[in-house]
Design an enzyme around this catalytic site. Structure first.
Site, short mmCIF file in Angstrom:
data_model
loop_
_atom_site.label_atom_id
_atom_site.label_comp_id
_atom_site.label_asym_id
_atom_site.label_seq_id
_atom_site.Cartn_x
_atom_site.Cartn_y
_atom_site.Cartn_z
CE LYS A 4 -7.04 1.91 2.46
NZ LYS A 4 -6.56 1.00 3.50
CE LYS A 36 -1.81 2.53 3.48
NZ LYS A 36 -2.55 2.83 4.72
#
Ligand code: 13P
Length: 341
Positions: free
Chosen positions: A221, A135
């Site tokens: 995301k 991420k």
């Protein structure tokens, strides 16, 4: 080794989502301050061990966990490596690889995320020790003068460079451009969020394409399209779902396998209700699920309170939130289900 596409699909498989447990030392300190707990290597371990050993939540509803580098390499109190605990409940280990967002020169307080230097070597190492996805969070603040074109473009560019490096290392990049709802002043309406989110996503996909990123081997995301947390505007879940899907459909190619939202300071129930409303619309070409930090953890953190005697109620609180969000990922959540618990 599973392909990027297989890992990405598994992370968003039906009725499951991602647990974001990658709070930096500063952020976890803020969370622990609420329960009056000092922040040490051991308290961070005990807290995360409580979550990862919540068997019902983890094995049924959580497809993967975003970890910090410390947690990826850490052992549970009995010496079992955390990655082994995760393997035991079939949850894929992921890692936050950015090094935080810092003030960006040439802007009025906008931020740029750092961490590209040495990232190729770090990713190789993380893959060797078990990370299968990663991420990177870019932060886009909203105010009367922000975001600037420069702020959006620079963050989108580093997200794309990160994503390309991840794929080279066989790691699925989760690309997180967060248009802040809880930044300063945080009083913007849903319209302004829609406009900034649209421009941000358009720029991010432009940069991803230029960088040669394989869109079938990544996840997005994003934030949902909501008013700022200090806005007077209080749209219903159906309105938030409609506005969010419209923006996503206009800017996110259908070849992206999944979208896993951040919760961004929404209440636990709002984050669940909004996700469920989106899935009820049934129009998304991608899987739509959660990658929540606060909206999955807050109830468990409060029930735990740093006391081992509260393990069972804390794990039950986590399992409940995970289940509600798993239902929302299928458009099947209802407020009665939440209150019945
Ligand atoms: P929140 O769901 O608490 O916004 O955290 C998700 C996340 O990973 C932010 O980077």
């Amino acid at each position: 080794m599973p392909s990027l596409q297989e890992t990405a699909r598994q992370l968003v498989s039906k009725g499951t989502g991602i647990l974001a447990a990658d709070e930096s030392e500063g952020t976890i300190a803020k969370r622990f301050a609420v329960i009056g707990l000092p922040v040490t290597f051991e308290t961070r371990r005990d807290y995360r061990e409580m979550l990862f050993r919540s068997r019902e939540a983890m094995s049924r509803y959580i497809s993967g966990v975003i970890l910090t580098e410390e947690t990826l390499k850490q052992d549970a109190a009995d010496g079992t490596p955390f990655v082994a605990l995760l393997a035991d409940v079939n949850a894929i280990p992921g890692i936050k690889v950015d090094r935080g967002a810092f003030e960006m020169p040439g802007t009025k307080g906008e931020k740029i995320t750092e961490g590209l230097d040495g990232l190729r070597q770090r990713l190789k190492h993380y893959a060797e020790i078990g990370a299968r996805f990663a991420k990177w969070r870019g932060v886009i603040a909203v105010s009367s003068y922000a975001p600037s074109r420069n702020g959006i473009r620079a963050n989108a560019h580093v997200l794309a460079r990160y994503a390309a490096l991840c794929q080279e290392a066989g790691i699925v990049p989760v690309v997180e451009p967060e248009v802040l709802a809880d930044g300063e002043p945080g009083d913007h309406g849903i319209e302004r969020c829609a406009e900034v989110t649209a421009e941000t996503l358009a720029t991010v996909f432009d940069e991803l394409r230029l960088a040669g990123v394989d869109l079938t081997g990544m996840l997005l995301k994003p934030n949902m399209v909501t008013p700022g947390v200090r806005s007077q505007d209080r749209p219903s879940a159906d309105v938030i779902a409609r506005r969010t899907l419209d923006v996503l459909k206009a800017h996110v190619p259908a070849s992206v396998p999944g979208i896993a939202f951040l919760s961004g300071g929404q209440s636990d129930e709002a984050a669940t209700a909004n996700l469920s409303a989106m899935n009820r619309l049934g129009e998304a070409p991608w899987a739509l699920t959660f990658s929540y930090g606060r909206a999955l953890q807050t109830a468990a953190l409060l029930a735990w309170g740093g006391d081992a005697r509260n393990l069972a109620p804390a794990q039950a609180a986590f399992a409940h939130r995970a289940k509600m969000n798993a239902l929302a990922a299928q458009g099947e959540w209802a407020p009665e289900l939440d209150r019945a618990a």
